[in-house]
Write a protein that holds these residues in place. Structure first.
Motif, mmCIF file in Angstrom:
data_model
loop_
_atom_site.group_PDB
_atom_site.id
_atom_site.type_symbol
_atom_site.label_atom_id
_atom_site.label_comp_id
_atom_site.label_asym_id
_atom_site.label_seq_id
_atom_site.Cartn_x
_atom_site.Cartn_y
_atom_site.Cartn_z
ATOM 1 N N THR A 9 0.804 -1.252 -0.078
ATOM 2 C CA THR A 9 -0.048 -0.028 -0.207
ATOM 3 C C THR A 9 0.920 1.367 0.068
ATOM 4 O OG1 THR A 9 -0.079 0.060 2.457
ATOM 5 C CG2 THR A 9 -1.885 -0.965 1.224
ATOM 6 N N GLY A 10 2.244 1.240 0.245
ATOM 7 C CA GLY A 10 3.100 2.255 0.413
ATOM 8 C C GLY A 10 3.003 2.971 1.401
ATOM 9 N N ALA A 11 2.313 2.418 2.661
ATOM 10 C CA ALA A 11 2.209 3.064 3.860
ATOM 11 C C ALA A 11 3.491 3.379 4.604
ATOM 12 C CB ALA A 11 0.994 2.319 4.940
ATOM 13 N N PHE A 12 4.328 2.309 4.769
ATOM 14 C CA PHE A 12 5.439 2.244 5.274
ATOM 15 C C PHE A 12 6.330 1.091 4.835
ATOM 16 C CE2 PHE A 12 2.386 -0.223 7.939
ATOM 17 C CZ PHE A 12 3.257 -1.495 7.962
ATOM 18 N N ASP A 13 7.646 1.189 5.089
ATOM 19 C CA ASP A 13 8.592 0.021 4.749
ATOM 20 C C ASP A 13 9.665 0.003 6.212
ATOM 21 O OD1 ASP A 13 8.182 -1.027 2.286
ATOM 22 O OD2 ASP A 13 9.302 0.708 1.284
ATOM 23 N N LEU A 14 9.744 -1.196 6.647
ATOM 24 C CA LEU A 14 10.638 -1.323 7.829
ATOM 25 C C LEU A 14 12.050 -1.626 7.208
ATOM 26 C CD1 LEU A 14 8.270 -3.757 9.809
ATOM 27 C CD2 LEU A 14 8.585 -1.561 10.127
ATOM 28 N N ILE A 15 12.908 -0.905 7.777
ATOM 29 C CA ILE A 15 14.408 -0.960 7.538
ATOM 30 C C ILE A 15 14.909 -2.374 8.463
ATOM 31 C CG2 ILE A 15 14.677 1.168 7.114
ATOM 32 C CD1 ILE A 15 15.833 1.547 9.746
ATOM 33 N N ASP A 16 15.969 -2.745 8.211
ATOM 34 C CA ASP A 16 16.369 -3.941 8.729
ATOM 35 C C ASP A 16 16.713 -3.688 10.177
ATOM 36 O OD1 ASP A 16 16.601 -5.423 6.318
ATOM 37 O OD2 ASP A 16 18.789 -5.076 6.171
ATOM 38 N N LEU A 17 17.118 -2.552 10.890
ATOM 39 C CA LEU A 17 17.423 -2.407 12.287
ATOM 40 C C LEU A 17 15.922 -2.389 13.007
ATOM 41 C CD1 LEU A 17 19.301 -1.669 14.547
ATOM 42 C CD2 LEU A 17 18.790 0.696 13.839
ATOM 43 N N MET A 18 14.919 -1.874 12.328
ATOM 44 C CA MET A 18 13.572 -1.729 12.912
ATOM 45 C C MET A 18 12.942 -3.501 12.748
ATOM 46 S SD MET A 18 11.814 1.246 11.001
ATOM 47 C CE MET A 18 10.256 1.088 11.376
ATOM 48 N N LYS A 19 13.367 -3.928 11.893
ATOM 49 C CA LYS A 19 12.925 -5.517 11.777
ATOM 50 C C LYS A 19 13.591 -6.210 12.982
ATOM 51 C CE LYS A 19 12.541 -5.961 6.922
ATOM 52 N NZ LYS A 19 12.997 -6.564 5.748
ATOM 53 N N GLN A 20 14.915 -6.149 13.232
ATOM 54 C CA GLN A 20 15.550 -6.977 14.093
ATOM 55 C C GLN A 20 15.051 -6.347 15.685
ATOM 56 O OE1 GLN A 20 19.429 -5.801 13.634
ATOM 57 N NE2 GLN A 20 19.967 -7.310 11.751
ATOM 58 N N ASN A 21 14.642 -5.064 15.657
ATOM 59 C CA ASN A 21 14.082 -4.704 17.142
ATOM 60 C C ASN A 21 12.871 -5.215 17.512
ATOM 61 O OD1 ASN A 21 16.375 -3.289 17.582
ATOM 62 N ND2 ASN A 21 15.670 -1.442 16.775
ATOM 63 N N ILE A 22 11.881 -5.123 16.357
ATOM 64 C CA ILE A 22 10.667 -5.980 16.500
ATOM 65 C C ILE A 22 10.589 -7.264 16.866
ATOM 66 C CG2 ILE A 22 8.551 -6.212 15.327
ATOM 67 C CD1 ILE A 22 8.746 -3.481 13.725
ATOM 68 N N LEU A 23 11.503 -8.033 16.115
ATOM 69 C CA LEU A 23 11.790 -9.533 16.369
ATOM 70 C C LEU A 23 12.130 -9.756 17.769
ATOM 71 C CD1 LEU A 23 11.533 -12.311 15.002
ATOM 72 C CD2 LEU A 23 13.872 -12.165 14.371
ATOM 73 N N ALA A 24 13.074 -8.811 18.467
ATOM 74 C CA ALA A 24 13.528 -8.908 19.880
ATOM 75 C C ALA A 24 12.480 -8.818 20.518
ATOM 76 C CB ALA A 24 14.712 -8.032 19.876
ATOM 77 N N ILE A 25 11.687 -7.818 20.445
ATOM 78 C CA ILE A 25 10.292 -7.605 21.411
ATOM 79 C C ILE A 25 9.590 -8.687 21.247
ATOM 80 C CG2 ILE A 25 8.369 -6.240 21.808
ATOM 81 C CD1 ILE A 25 10.315 -3.669 20.747
ATOM 82 N N VAL A 26 9.232 -9.168 20.245
ATOM 83 C CA VAL A 26 8.196 -10.349 20.099
ATOM 84 C C VAL A 26 8.634 -11.448 20.842
ATOM 85 C CG1 VAL A 26 6.942 -11.821 18.261
ATOM 86 C CG2 VAL A 26 6.993 -9.426 17.968
ATOM 87 N N ASP A 27 9.977 -11.772 20.569
ATOM 88 C CA ASP A 27 10.716 -12.942 21.340
ATOM 89 C C ASP A 27 10.355 -12.802 22.788
ATOM 90 O OD1 ASP A 27 11.278 -14.236 18.826
ATOM 91 O OD2 ASP A 27 13.323 -13.671 18.742
ATOM 92 N N VAL A 28 10.915 -11.733 23.153
ATOM 93 C CA VAL A 28 10.605 -11.284 24.769
ATOM 94 C C VAL A 28 9.312 -11.564 25.185
ATOM 95 C CG1 VAL A 28 11.158 -9.619 26.536
ATOM 96 C CG2 VAL A 28 12.808 -9.987 24.779
#
Length: 52
Positions: A9-28
């Motif tokens: 949709t062009g609303a947003f794009d996640l950069i690699d650093l954001m992906k890693q941070n989100i993945l870490a939060i979900v894991d915790v």
């Protein structure tokens, strides 16, 4: 899925650093929920959540 919809949709794009941070939060969060017994995987229907 959220990332794909946002990209298409062009609303947003996640950069690699954001992906890693989100993945870490979900894991915790999932680790805490499983440690507290909120999410479980009982294998016996009437075992009360304990796999003995």
């Amino acid at each position: 899925m959220v990332q794909l919809i946002g990209h298409l949709t062009g609303a947003f794009d996640l950069i690699d650093l954001m992906k890693q941070n989100i993945l870490a939060i979900v894991d915790v969060v999932l680790g805490l929920l499983s440690t507290l017994g909120i999410i479980t995987n009982p294998t016996k229907p009437k075992s009360g959540g304990y796999n003995l």
